[in-house]
Write an enzyme that holds these catalytic residues in place. Structure first.
Site, PDB file in Angstrom:
ATOM      1  CB  ILE A   1      -2.772   2.130  -6.067  1.00  0.00           C
ATOM      2  CG1 ILE A   1      -2.770   3.286  -7.067  1.00  0.00           C
ATOM      3  CG2 ILE A   1      -2.414   0.826  -6.748  1.00  0.00           C
ATOM      4  CD1 ILE A   1      -1.406   3.587  -7.647  1.00  0.00           C
TER       5      ILE A   1
ATOM      6  N   GLY B   1      -0.881   0.381  -1.088  1.00  0.00           N
ATOM      7  CA  GLY B   1      -0.825   1.738  -0.562  1.00  0.00           C
ATOM      8  C   GLY B   1      -1.308   1.849   0.876  1.00  0.00           C
TER       9      GLY B   1
ATOM     10  CG  ASP C   1       3.101   2.665   0.502  1.00  0.00           C
ATOM     11  OD1 ASP C   1       4.340   2.619   0.593  1.00  0.00           O
ATOM     12  OD2 ASP C   1       2.459   2.107  -0.400  1.00  0.00           O
TER      13      ASP C   1
ATOM     14  CD  GLU D   1       3.121  -1.507  -3.157  1.00  0.00           C
ATOM     15  OE1 GLU D   1       2.556  -0.515  -2.665  1.00  0.00           O
ATOM     16  OE2 GLU D   1       3.300  -2.571  -2.512  1.00  0.00           O
TER      17      GLU D   1
ATOM     18  CG  ASP E   1       6.330   4.436  -6.175  1.00  0.00           C
ATOM     19  OD1 ASP E   1       5.288   4.327  -5.509  1.00  0.00           O
ATOM     20  OD2 ASP E   1       6.331   4.641  -7.403  1.00  0.00           O
TER      21      ASP E   1
END
Length: 348
Positions: free
Chosen positions: A138, A194, A197, A217, A225
């Site tokens: 991110i 990310g 993810d 994270e 999340d």
């Protein structure tokens, strides 16, 4: 006319010699007009297609390469290309920012994969990152306003808006899973936050020997999340290892990623990995799109449902899909001992 083994061997040697000359010519030409890495990558692509019986003229391969330029309009963070007619290559293209995921990226991924899902020509997607690494995760500076300054007049409204924002970001990677075309992700260097993810929403994961993965994270004060905590346990199977990675934010290197099942193959470098990814994509693309896309839809469904529910869904699915002409074509090819690459399946 039946060729002898010696004649076939001589023919192969001649082909290799011609191909070698083409490689030297290609590198010599592109070294002046573009750059050496691009020339090498173009050769890798053409080599992969040749092995698969999908060889296309090298100029077409060069035109279709994402890594030859910046983002593809209208996108500002993604480069999208078509190395061969049935394979789409999507590349995170912010190398100067270590492919950090900014606001535009989260929106463009949804648009991109929705378009791919509707593209009847595309049968397989290869996803990679431009530059020295896959992604640093991110973009904290670019996303600060959404995360640290949510809108709302009171706690309830602020919370409602934060929840809506998180759900929007979750869709960025869920859209990969929803896309019926198989997605092969090719990871080199770092895959942080990310990035994990993203790759857990993909169907097949490949990496280079220098790749490493980090559920980062907790180090920045939040719980992951947008998919890692939900998909990673289903990908690698070991709840203990998932917990360790998520609680400690330690790095997982390529060998461990292979041994635990996060990736299925490890390659010595990026060029070899991209060649391998494109070769695999070509193999998948040569098969019936009705069969391949139906397989993906049912694999995803069965992951989230009981065996009984999944079998019921499968029978409902195939009561119509078995009526495809692709089934007869594939069976005939098998009886005639033909490769599926020789069969033309209509678009889907």
């Amino acid at each position: 006319m039946v060729q002898s083994f010696e004649e076939e061997e001589e023919e192969e040697e001649e082909e290799e010699e011609v191909f070698k000359k083409k490689k030297d010519h290609l590198e010599g030409t592109l070294d002046f007009t573009l750059n050496k890495p691009l020339a090498s990558m173009a050769f890798v692509f053409s080599s992969a297609f040749r092995k698969q019986g999908l060889f296309v003229p090298f100029l077409n391969a060069v035109r279709g390469m994402s890594s030859s330029g910046g983002p593809t309009p209208p996108f500002t963070t993604l480069s999208v290309s078509r190395p061969v007619d049935t394979v789409t290559h999507v590349e995170i293209c912010r190398p100067e920012k270590r492919n950090a995921m900014n606001k535009a990226f989260w929106l463009e991924m949804v648009d991109c994969f929705n378009q791919i899902a509707e593209d009847s020509k595309c049968r397989v997607v290869v996803f990679s990152g431009a530059g020295k690494l896959f992604t640093s995760g991110i973009d904290l500076m670019g996303m600060a306003s959404d995360i640290l300054q949510p809108e709302g007049d009171d706690t309830a409204r602020i919370s409602w808006n934060v929840r809506r924002t998180i759900a929007k970001y979750q869709e960025t990677f869920t859209v990969i899973e929803k896309c019926p075309k198989p997605v092969i992700v090719a990871v080199h260097g770092a895959c942080i936050g990310g990035g994990v993810d993203l790759i857990t929403a993909c169907d097949i994961r490949l990496c280079t020997q220098d790749a490493w993965f980090q559920v980062k994270e907790v180090d920045i004060g939040l719980a992951a999340d947008v998919g890692t905590l939900q998909r990673l346990p289903r990908v690698i199977g070991s709840r203990s290892l998932v917990n360790e990675l998520a609680f400690t934010a330690r790095k997982m290197h390529a060998d461990e990623a292979k041994s635990c099942g996060l990736v299925s193959r490890v390659f010595p470098d990026k060029e070899a990995m991209m060649a391998g990814a494109l070769e695999m994509a070509g193999e998948i693309a040569s098969k019936s799109p009705v069969a391949v896309q139906g397989t993906k839809v049912n694999l995803v469904y069965s992951r989230d449902h009981s065996v009984a529910d999944s079998l019921d869904y499968m029978s409902t699915w195939n009561m119509s899909m078995l009526q495809t002409q692709d089934l007869m074509k594939s069976a005939q090819a098998a009886m005639e001992k033909k490769s599926l690459k020789e069969i033309i399946f209509p678009k889907l």
